[in-house]
Each structure stands twice: as structure tokens, then as C-alpha cells.
Design an enzyme around this catalytic site. Structure first.
Site, PDB file in Angstrom:
ATOM      1  N   ARG A  19       6.373  -8.128  -7.706  1.00 42.03           N
ATOM      2  CA  ARG A  19       6.953  -9.404  -7.350  1.00 42.03           C
ATOM      3  C   ARG A  19       6.441 -10.135  -8.818  1.00 42.03           C
ATOM      4  O   ARG A  19       6.605 -11.195  -9.041  1.00 42.03           O
ATOM      5  CB  ARG A  19       6.044  -9.823  -6.230  1.00 42.03           C
ATOM      6  N   LYS A  77       0.224  -5.558 -13.049  1.00 42.99           N
ATOM      7  CA  LYS A  77       0.022  -6.474 -12.242  1.00 42.99           C
ATOM      8  C   LYS A  77      -1.454  -6.873 -12.785  1.00 42.99           C
ATOM      9  O   LYS A  77      -1.993  -8.081 -13.141  1.00 42.99           O
ATOM     10  CB  LYS A  77      -0.119  -6.565 -10.812  1.00 42.99           C
ATOM     11  N   ASN A  96      -6.116 -10.753   6.555  1.00 47.07           N
ATOM     12  CA  ASN A  96      -6.999  -9.756   6.042  1.00 47.07           C
ATOM     13  C   ASN A  96      -7.237 -10.022   4.343  1.00 47.07           C
ATOM     14  O   ASN A  96      -6.249 -10.138   3.765  1.00 47.07           O
ATOM     15  CB  ASN A  96      -6.346  -8.543   6.005  1.00 47.07           C
TER      16      ASN A  96
END
Ligand code: UD1
Ligand code: CA
Length: 450
Positions: free
Chosen positions: A14, A21, A170
Site C-alpha cells: 500500500r 515499507k 489489535n
């Protein structure tokens, strides 16, 4: 006894990036570095980064961190699969395993310390850090019974519409009794929307499990895209600015100011709008910086002012006034009570105390004595096209407007340089030097033209 595992093998689709990332940086440090930093107060026995996507690049980026171990997950089949890779490396280990996602960079060390303590005091098999989020979209939802006993974690992609309404999420931070986790890891199934082995499924297969809400939900923000990266930067900035304001620094229009966490400020410093403080900058008490200034890797003494100026890799001593529109770079050093004014650039130049260069000058590779006055438009010609050369200017020397000092050159003490001079040879103490054509006036010339 605790071992820390950091999940850093994913690609981070994403982010839409070639860079893994966890190597994207926020406030000058990569996401994964920040995660590693957040476990420092726990003094873990071992720290293991699980890497996979562009493993070499991640390894290289983290190689300076002492004793950090790497375990490779060659295919990324989910967070549970990532932790399975630890099995051969933790054989016989009897303590706890703290698991952190490599993309959750804002956790405070204190928060993790409390979390671990709760896990250990309650002798839990697993403890999960949770939070109630105003917008829980994208996170796994945590379902507990009336006694706060965790029953199920359902990933966003696997949630029914009704389950999505649950705002308890979470955080991606877990503590497991390793022996219990090791037993169930090999039996995880991938029957879910993403066909992945979820670590979250392991949580409900051990007992007792406890969910612990974090006090400040901003800490657990996961970074999945560039919007969240930008939000994380803002959160870090607010933390840094609050810290300095509490320590006695005035920030005017603080939202327009940015401060790296490596900067040090003393009480009674005032920072005006649109000012940016970067790197290893130190600013001492009573100094007033901005508006509109950029200070990087520089030492600013006491009671200095700097308006609309850029100061990089330089030192400004007590009581000096910089700007508006000055540029100090390349190890410039300005002595005490100097004045560096409009459109003056200093590069690798050291000015003695009480020296002024108030307007329109370039001084490069120059050393001056004290009480020197650099006239408007004085320029050191320090570059011959191949090499840089030095200019030395003695105490109390004054250069006239538009003087050019062709380096290498030395002007002695108490020298006066006439305006408009181009100085190519050294000048001894106590001299006046004039190096320009004498003015010629041809009277009546206008009439003779016809
Ligand atoms: C995960 C949790 C979710 C939680 C969220 C918090 C699972 C199944 N879900 O979701 O409940 O709310 O984090 O931020 O764990 N990684 C690997 N190997 C893999 C896959 C991922 O190392 O095979 C790493 C990634 O690099 C990342 C971390 O694990 O650092 C989390 O992976 P990500 O895909 O971001 O999980 P989320 O969907 O955010
Ligand atoms: Ca994530």
C-alpha cells in the site's frame, strides 16, 4: 527474560514504493529503527528482525545496530508464518517473546515496559496490546468476553459488516510465553480472505490470554500508506514540541515549526513561525530564532538572533545577530557580538568577536580578527577554477564597499581598503590600500560631442 521479534519481512504494497515499507523514514529515522529503539528500556536478551522482501537492503540499513539478529522469511505467507521462522532459532528458550510489527513506529518505551510487566505479573500465556480507535478501519478487531478475556481477533478483510463496527483493535504488539506459542505455531491454518498464516490465530489457541488497552492510541498507529506516514510525522512533531515547551522554550505558531528529535534547546529560547531545526543543532538560552529560519547541525550560543536565515553545519557565538537573509554554511564560525546582515553568505569562514558583515557579501575560506568591518558588497574571490584559497583579515581592518579580495591574500591589522578596490597582493598593518583607476573627469565633454 524477554526476546524481541520485529516483523519486517513484508513488502508494504500500500506504500506503492520500491523501498521496503519498514525503511521509509519518519522524522529522520526509518520505521523499523524506531521500533527497535522503542524496546531499548526493556533490555531484551535478544532482538531478532524477521526480514524477507529486499532482505539485503533492510539488513544493510540496520547493520550499525549492535547485536541485532536477522532471520529470513523467504516467502511472505503472513505474520504467523513469519514467527514460525523463529522456531529453529529459539529452541529450548524458556522465556517470553515480545512481538512487534516493524511498521508501528510511535510506541513509547514506557508503554512496552508496562505491557511486559502486566504480561509477566499475570502469568499470561499471551497478552495483546489493544486500543479503541475512532476509525478502526484496516485493523484486526479484538473480541473479548465480559471479563476482558480475549476470544477472537478478526482481520478487517475477514470481518462481517457487524464485526467491523467493533472499534477495539489489535495494535500488532504481543507477548507470548514462547514454549506455549512454539507448540501451536506449526498448526496454524491459512483459511482466511488473504490465504495467510495469521499470528492473530495463535492468540486464541493459548490460555490465559489478556487484552490490554493502550492509554494513548496514537502510539499504536500502523503505517500502511503515505497518509499514515505523514500522520505519524505530525504526531512525532507534537511530542517533540510539547517536550520543549514544558522545558521552557517558547514556540510561536508551533504548528508552522518543525524540530528534529536530535535537536537540543535551552530554557528561554524563543522560536518564531516557519522555523525548522534539524539534525544535531543546539540552541542556548536567550536566543531568538526566526521567523523563517532553517538551522541544521549547528551550535547557536546564548542571546543570538537569527531572522529569515539559513545556518548549516556552523557555529554562532553568544550575542551575535544573524539576518535577515543570511546564509552560513560549510563550517562557518561567527564570534561573539557579531552582526551578519542582509544577503551575506559565509562559507568555511571564521569571524573574530565584534566583527560586522552587514550587507551583500560573500566570505569563503576566510579568517578574520576581531572588530573587523566588512563593507557592503565585499567579496572574497576564493576559487581560481581549480582550487579554493584562503583570505586572512587582521584585527580592526575595514573593507570598503564593493572590494574584491583575490585569494590567497592577507590583509594586516588596521588596514583600510578603499571602496571598489580589487586587492591581489598582501597588505601590511596600518595601511590604506587603493586598487582602482583614479577618477577621470572630462569637463565640457557633453558639448564637444556635437
Ligand atoms: C496486522 C495484524 C492486525 C493488526 C495490525 C496492526 C495480522 C494477521 N494482522 O495487520 O490484526 O491490527 O497488524 O498494525 O497479523 N510481515 C512479515 N511477513 C509476512 C507478512 C507481514 O514480516 O509474511 C510483517 C510486515 O512487514 C509488517 C507486519 O508484519 O511489518 C504486519 O504486516 P501487515 O501486512 O502490515 O499486517 P496488517 O494487515 O497491518
Ligand atoms: Ca500493518
Amino acid at each position: 527474560m524477554v526476546v524481541v521479534a520485529i516483523l519486517a519481512a513484508g513488502r508494504g504494497t500500500r506504500m506503492k514504493s520500491n523501498l521496503p515499507k519498514v525503511l521509509h523514514s519518519v522524522g529522520g529515522k526509518s520505521l523499523v529503527e524506531r521500533v527497535i529503539q522503542s524496546v531499548e528500556p526493556l533490555q531484551p536478551e535478544r532482538r531478532i528482525a524477521i526480514i524477507g522482501y529486499q532482505a539485503e537492503q533492510v539488513k544493510t540499513a540496520l547493520q550499525a545496530i549492535p547485536d541485532l539478529e536477522f532471520v529470513e522469511q523467504t516467502v511472505q505467507l503472513g505474520t504467523g508464518h513469519a514467527i514460525q521462522q523463529l522456531l529453529p532459532h529459539l529452541e529450548g528458550y524458556e522465556g517470553d517473546l515480545l512481538i512487534l510489527n516493524g511498521d508501528v513506529p510511535l510506541l513509547r518505551g514506557e508503554t512496552l515496559k508496562n505491557f511486559l510487566q502486566i504480561h509477566q505479573e499475570n502469568q499470561n500465556a499471551a497478552t495483546v496490546l489493544t486500543a479503541k480507535l475512532p476509525n478502526p478501519q484496516g485493523y484486526g478487531r479484538v473480541f473479548c468476553d465480559d471479563h476482558n478475556v480475549l476470544q477472537q481477533i478478526v482481520e478487517d478483510k475477514d470481518c462481517t459488516a457487524a464485526q467491523k463496527e467493533n472499534q477495539r483493535i489489535n495494535a500488532g504488539v504481543y507477548c507470548f510465553r514462547w514454549q506455549d506459542l512454539a507448540k501451536i505455531l506449526p498448526h496454524l491454518q491459512a483459511n482466511n480472505a488473504q490465504k495467510e498464516y495469521y499470528l492473530t490465530d495463535a492468540v486464541t489457541q493459548v490460555a490465559p490470554v489478556m487484552a490490554v488497552d493502550v492509554a494513548d492510541y496514537q502510539e499504536i498507529g500502523g503505517i500502511n500508506d503515505r497518509l499514515q506516514l505523514s500522520d505519524a510525522y505530525d504526531i512525532l512533531q507534537v511530542r517533540i514540541k510539547q517536550k520543549w515547551m514544558k522545558a521552557g522554550v517558547t514556540l510561536i505558531d508551533s504548528a508552522s515549526i518543525t524540530i528534529d528529535e536530535t535537536v537540543e534547546l535551552e530554557p528561554d529560547v524563543i522560536i518564531e513561525p516557519q522555523t525548522h531545526l534539524r539534525g544535531n543543532t543546539v540552541i542556548k538560552t536567550g536566543s531568538h530564532i526566526g521567523p523563517g529560519s532553517l538551522i541544521e547541525n549547528s551550535l547557536i550560543g546564548e542571546n543570538v538572533t537569527a531572522k529569515y536565515s539559513v545556518i548549516s553545519d556552523s557555529v554562532v557565538q553568544n550575542g551575535s545577530r544573524i539576518g535577515p537573509y543570511a546564509h552560513l554554511r560549510g563550517h562557518a564560525e561567527v564570534g561573539e557580538n557579531c552582526r551578519i546582515g542582509n544577503f551575506v553568505e559565509l562559507k568555511n569562514t571564521k569571524l573574530g568577536n565584534n566583527t560586522n558583515a552587514a550587507h551583500l557579501s560573500y566570505l569563503g575560506d576566510t579568517i578574520t580578527g576581531t572588530k573587523v568591518n566588512i563593507g557592503a558588497g565585499t567579496v572574497t574571490a576564493n576559487y581560481d577554477g581549480v582550487k579554493k584559497h584562503q583570505t586572512i583579515i587582521g584585527d580592526r581592518t575595514k573593507t570598503g564597499s564593493n572590494s574584491v579580495l583575490v585569494a590567497p591574500i592577507t590583509l594586516g591589522n588596521d588596514v583600510y581598503v578603499a571602496a571598489g578596490s580589487t586587492i591581489t597582493e598582501n597588505v601590511p598593518d596600518n595601511s590604506l590600500v587603493i586598487a582602482r583607476q583614479r577618477q577621470v573627469v572630462k569637463e565640457g565633454w557633453e558639448m564637444k560631442k556635437e
